[in-house]
Write a protein that holds these residues in place. Structure first.
Motif, PDB file in Angstrom:
ATOM      1  N   GLN A  35      10.099  40.187 -12.140  1.00  0.00           N
ATOM      2  CA  GLN A  35       9.188  40.207 -13.279  1.00  0.00           C
ATOM      3  C   GLN A  35       9.117  38.845 -13.956  1.00  0.00           C
ATOM      4  OE1 GLN A  35       7.176  42.907 -14.043  1.00  0.00           O
ATOM      5  NE2 GLN A  35       6.186  41.251 -15.181  1.00  0.00           N
ATOM      6  N   GLN A  36      10.264  38.189 -14.091  1.00  0.00           N
ATOM      7  CA  GLN A  36      10.270  36.855 -14.703  1.00  0.00           C
ATOM      8  C   GLN A  36       9.483  35.858 -13.870  1.00  0.00           C
ATOM      9  OE1 GLN A  36      12.885  38.924 -14.349  1.00  0.00           O
ATOM     10  NE2 GLN A  36      14.604  38.335 -15.674  1.00  0.00           N
ATOM     11  N   LEU A  37       9.641  35.929 -12.558  1.00  0.00           N
ATOM     12  CA  LEU A  37       8.910  35.019 -11.678  1.00  0.00           C
ATOM     13  C   LEU A  37       7.405  35.276 -11.747  1.00  0.00           C
ATOM     14  CD1 LEU A  37      11.327  35.033  -8.625  1.00  0.00           C
ATOM     15  CD2 LEU A  37      10.705  33.037  -9.987  1.00  0.00           C
ATOM     16  N   LYS A  38       7.049  36.556 -11.791  1.00  0.00           N
ATOM     17  CA  LYS A  38       5.620  36.885 -11.870  1.00  0.00           C
ATOM     18  C   LYS A  38       5.039  36.432 -13.214  1.00  0.00           C
ATOM     19  CE  LYS A  38       2.322  40.605 -10.934  1.00  0.00           C
ATOM     20  NZ  LYS A  38       1.309  39.994 -11.783  1.00  0.00           N
ATOM     21  N   ASP A  39       5.793  36.638 -14.275  1.00  0.00           N
ATOM     22  CA  ASP A  39       5.307  36.217 -15.596  1.00  0.00           C
ATOM     23  C   ASP A  39       5.118  34.703 -15.641  1.00  0.00           C
ATOM     24  OD1 ASP A  39       5.352  38.825 -16.443  1.00  0.00           O
ATOM     25  OD2 ASP A  39       7.266  38.653 -17.514  1.00  0.00           O
ATOM     26  N   ALA A  40       6.071  33.973 -15.083  1.00  0.00           N
ATOM     27  CA  ALA A  40       5.952  32.514 -15.069  1.00  0.00           C
ATOM     28  C   ALA A  40       4.725  32.081 -14.282  1.00  0.00           C
ATOM     29  CB  ALA A  40       7.221  31.894 -14.475  1.00  0.00           C
ATOM     30  N   GLU A  41       4.501  32.719 -13.167  1.00  0.00           N
ATOM     31  CA  GLU A  41       3.342  32.346 -12.348  1.00  0.00           C
ATOM     32  C   GLU A  41       2.038  32.707 -13.040  1.00  0.00           C
ATOM     33  OE1 GLU A  41       3.474  32.311  -7.966  1.00  0.00           O
ATOM     34  OE2 GLU A  41       2.154  34.051  -8.100  1.00  0.00           O
ATOM     35  N   ASP A  42       1.991  33.895 -13.648  1.00  0.00           N
ATOM     36  CA  ASP A  42       0.759  34.347 -14.311  1.00  0.00           C
ATOM     37  C   ASP A  42       0.400  33.461 -15.507  1.00  0.00           C
ATOM     38  OD1 ASP A  42       0.522  36.346 -12.478  1.00  0.00           O
ATOM     39  OD2 ASP A  42       1.255  37.949 -13.797  1.00  0.00           O
ATOM     40  N   THR A  43       1.407  32.858 -16.125  1.00  0.00           N
ATOM     41  CA  THR A  43       1.144  31.973 -17.267  1.00  0.00           C
ATOM     42  C   THR A  43       1.092  30.507 -16.846  1.00  0.00           C
ATOM     43  OG1 THR A  43       3.525  31.866 -17.789  1.00  0.00           O
ATOM     44  CG2 THR A  43       2.210  33.564 -18.904  1.00  0.00           C
ATOM     45  N   ARG A  44       1.086  30.286 -15.548  1.00  0.00           N
ATOM     46  CA  ARG A  44       1.008  28.952 -14.953  1.00  0.00           C
ATOM     47  C   ARG A  44       2.191  28.060 -15.341  1.00  0.00           C
ATOM     48  NH1 ARG A  44      -5.509  27.500 -15.423  1.00  0.00           N
ATOM     49  NH2 ARG A  44      -6.244  29.445 -14.454  1.00  0.00           N
ATOM     50  N   ASP A  45       3.305  28.698 -15.611  1.00  0.00           N
ATOM     51  CA  ASP A  45       4.532  27.952 -15.906  1.00  0.00           C
ATOM     52  C   ASP A  45       5.250  27.723 -14.573  1.00  0.00           C
ATOM     53  OD1 ASP A  45       6.845  26.830 -16.800  1.00  0.00           O
ATOM     54  OD2 ASP A  45       7.411  28.481 -18.135  1.00  0.00           O
ATOM     55  N   TYR A  46       4.692  26.826 -13.793  1.00  0.00           N
ATOM     56  CA  TYR A  46       5.209  26.600 -12.451  1.00  0.00           C
ATOM     57  C   TYR A  46       6.569  25.898 -12.460  1.00  0.00           C
ATOM     58  CZ  TYR A  46       0.342  27.722 -11.375  1.00  0.00           C
ATOM     59  OH  TYR A  46      -0.884  28.328 -11.294  1.00  0.00           O
ATOM     60  N   THR A  47       6.892  25.229 -13.548  1.00  0.00           N
ATOM     61  CA  THR A  47       8.210  24.614 -13.675  1.00  0.00           C
ATOM     62  C   THR A  47       9.290  25.694 -13.704  1.00  0.00           C
ATOM     63  OG1 THR A  47       7.269  22.780 -14.925  1.00  0.00           O
ATOM     64  CG2 THR A  47       9.651  23.085 -15.057  1.00  0.00           C
ATOM     65  N   THR A  48       9.084  26.684 -14.550  1.00  0.00           N
ATOM     66  CA  THR A  48      10.043  27.789 -14.634  1.00  0.00           C
ATOM     67  C   THR A  48      10.101  28.550 -13.313  1.00  0.00           C
ATOM     68  OG1 THR A  48       9.744  28.044 -17.014  1.00  0.00           O
ATOM     69  CG2 THR A  48      10.551  29.968 -15.805  1.00  0.00           C
ATOM     70  N   ARG A  49       8.955  28.760 -12.705  1.00  0.00           N
ATOM     71  CA  ARG A  49       8.935  29.469 -11.426  1.00  0.00           C
ATOM     72  C   ARG A  49       9.806  28.765 -10.390  1.00  0.00           C
ATOM     73  NH1 ARG A  49       3.377  29.505  -8.171  1.00  0.00           N
ATOM     74  NH2 ARG A  49       4.003  27.306  -8.012  1.00  0.00           N
ATOM     75  N   LEU A  50       9.610  27.459 -10.237  1.00  0.00           N
ATOM     76  CA  LEU A  50      10.379  26.718  -9.251  1.00  0.00           C
ATOM     77  C   LEU A  50      11.863  26.690  -9.618  1.00  0.00           C
ATOM     78  CD1 LEU A  50      10.486  24.980  -6.708  1.00  0.00           C
ATOM     79  CD2 LEU A  50       9.995  22.980  -8.142  1.00  0.00           C
ATOM     80  N   ALA A  51      12.151  26.480 -10.876  1.00  0.00           N
ATOM     81  CA  ALA A  51      13.548  26.421 -11.309  1.00  0.00           C
ATOM     82  C   ALA A  51      14.266  27.731 -11.036  1.00  0.00           C
ATOM     83  CB  ALA A  51      13.623  26.071 -12.795  1.00  0.00           C
ATOM     84  N   MET A  52      13.610  28.837 -11.358  1.00  0.00           N
ATOM     85  CA  MET A  52      14.234  30.142 -11.142  1.00  0.00           C
ATOM     86  C   MET A  52      14.407  30.443  -9.666  1.00  0.00           C
ATOM     87  SD  MET A  52      12.684  32.696 -14.043  1.00  0.00           S
ATOM     88  CE  MET A  52      13.923  33.923 -13.636  1.00  0.00           C
ATOM     89  N   MET A  53      13.395  30.137  -8.870  1.00  0.00           N
ATOM     90  CA  MET A  53      13.498  30.376  -7.426  1.00  0.00           C
ATOM     91  C   MET A  53      14.679  29.622  -6.824  1.00  0.00           C
ATOM     92  SD  MET A  53       9.624  30.417  -5.883  1.00  0.00           S
ATOM     93  CE  MET A  53       8.618  31.904  -5.937  1.00  0.00           C
ATOM     94  N   GLU A  54      14.856  28.380  -7.271  1.00  0.00           N
ATOM     95  CA  GLU A  54      15.923  27.571  -6.691  1.00  0.00           C
ATOM     96  C   GLU A  54      17.301  27.986  -7.215  1.00  0.00           C
ATOM     97  OE1 GLU A  54      15.565  25.291  -4.117  1.00  0.00           O
ATOM     98  OE2 GLU A  54      13.713  26.467  -4.176  1.00  0.00           O
ATOM     99  N   GLU A  55      17.402  28.289  -8.507  1.00  0.00           N
ATOM    100  CA  GLU A  55      18.702  28.681  -9.052  1.00  0.00           C
ATOM    101  C   GLU A  55      19.175  30.020  -8.491  1.00  0.00           C
ATOM    102  OE1 GLU A  55      20.931  27.051 -10.860  1.00  0.00           O
ATOM    103  OE2 GLU A  55      19.613  25.301 -10.677  1.00  0.00           O
TER     104      GLU A  55
END
Length: 423
Positions: A360-380
């Motif tokens: 859900q966090q990854l989807k929310d980040a993507e939907d709000t175009r917060d690609y920085t958070t998306r990448l950071a979360m995916m990697e962590e």
């Protein structure tokens, strides 16, 4: 601290860490345990089957290596499967080929019947294992010139049509006997070694043959039809009749399953990206999870990026009811049971890791175009303690944790497999 205590403690710490991301690991363990993986029978005997012990492989099929202990009979193969299944957690199915029938007398492939697989059904009932099926359109005198369902000779073509029709009856019988639908996958080696003049006519013949095969409706509660493409193979380097485009169009237009084999595409292609695209048009899939190396598609599955990406696509889009996960590899250079265990456990690990994503966090980040958070979360999340969850999962399912399973395989090799070579 005992091993059990260590695993329990590590799990409790991991559980807390995942809970901070909103992930219930107990629920994940129940979910991952319920997803069936269809294990392929042919890893145990190098794709030889039991029609003829001296049968040579042909039709783009090749197993390399001569590791001792190959199953020589169906009894031995089931014994090996029992050993492998004891070391693999989660719900399992078994994928059979038609040439794994059992009969006291030779049976022509166009004459196979459910009774030739009675022992497999009884074994499946005892082990609570679903069965899937495949016609065997290779390693046969009538497939030696590289054509089966697309063969220009009508009599030869009809033989293979009849074989597939008979195979559907066998598949249906599995579903009726076991209460779970059997997925029957049609793959043929049809192609040409050098550049053809006419690419259309063989595809017209293949389409006509397939239409005849699936003409009789069968209740999908018992049987499902699937078709599988290939890029090329030995003897079909220049032209494959059943290409990806052919079968995607066929599966879509006939409303049947499309099989995506991870090793049947160009080395720069991956099936993980095809799943979501094809899901818009194809109602259901069969996956053959395998590992391609250059032109060869059938290496033991690793927990590599593509295996993980395949699992991610299934889990992220909740495609459990539309994707049937099967394995397809055969390696005769290593212990065959170990190959089953490594490949199946890796596939299950990939599913578990996918379910432990903070979706859900990854989807929310993507939907709000917060690609920085998306990448950071995916990697962590790559370094999250998923292995502690896996170890606990294995322990509570009473299968060996870590490399403990290898000791069982080595003991089995010394006590069982070694005696086959001696006799």
């Amino acid at each position: 601290m005992t091993t059990t205590q260590r695993i329990q403690t590590a799990y409790e710490l991991a559980k807390q860490q995942y809970a901070e991301l909103g992930i219930d690991t107990d629920a994940v363990l129940n979910e991952v345990n319920s997803v069936p993986i269809s294990v392929h029978c042919w890893q145990g005997d190098d794709v030889r089957g039991f029609e003829n012990p001296d049968q040579e492989l042909s039709g783009g099929i090749q197993a390399t290596g001569n590791y001792p202990g190959r199953a020589r009979t169906a009894v031995e193969l089931r014994q090996d499967l029992d050993q492998a299944f004891r070391l693999i957690p989660g719900k399992k199915r078994l994928n059979l080929h038609a040439m794994y029938l059992e009969s006291d007398q030779p049976v022509s492939r166009d004459k196979i019947k459910p009774e030739h697989f009675t022992n497999w059904v009884e074994w499946a009932k005892k082990t609570d294992t679903g069965l899937d099926f495949n016609p065997s359109c290779f390693s046969h005198p009538l497939s030696e010139d590289g054509m089966t369902l697309a063969h220009p000779d009508e009599k030869i073509r009809q033989f293979w049509v009849d074989h597939c029709i008979a195979s559907r009856k066998v598949s249906e019988s599995f579903g009726r006997a076991l209460g779970t639908p059997s997925v029957m996958n049609i793959w043929v080696p049809d192609g040409m070694k050098d550049v053809p003049f006419d690419r259309l006519a063989p595809r017209q013949r293949l389409m006509d043959s397939l239409d005849k095969i699936i003409a009789e409706p069968i209740d999908e509660r018992y049987h499902k039809d699937a078709v599988e493409s290939k890029l090329f193979g030995i003897g079909a380097e220049a032209y494959t009749v059943g290409s990806n485009e052919f079968y995607m169009g066929y599966a879509t237009s006939r409303n049947i399953l499309l099989c995506l084999d991870a090793g049947h595409f160009h080395p720069t292609e991956v099936i993980s990206d095809k799943i979501s695209a094809c899901s818009l048009y194809v109602k259901e899939f069969l996956l053959h999870v395998t590992r391609p190396i250059r032109w060869d598609s059938d290496h033991v599955v690793l927990l590599d990026e593509e295996t993980q990406a395949i699992a991610n696509e299934i889990v992220r889009h909740k495609l459990y009811d539309r994707v049937n996960i099967g394995l397809d590899f055969f390696d005769a250079s290593i212990n065959r049971i170990a190959a089953w265990v490594i490949g199946t456990r890796n596939t299950r690990k990939a599913l578990l890791k996918a379910m432990l994503e903070p979706q859900q966090q990854l989807k929310d980040a993507e939907d709000t175009r917060d690609y920085t958070t998306r990448l950071a979360m995916m990697e962590e999340t790559r370094s999250m303690p998923w292995a502690a969850v896996w170890d606990y999962y294995c322990m509570v399912n009473d299968v060996p944790v870590g490399l403990e399973w290898l000791k069982d395989v080595k003991d089995y090799e010394q006590t069982v497999l070694a005696t086959r070579e001696a006799n």
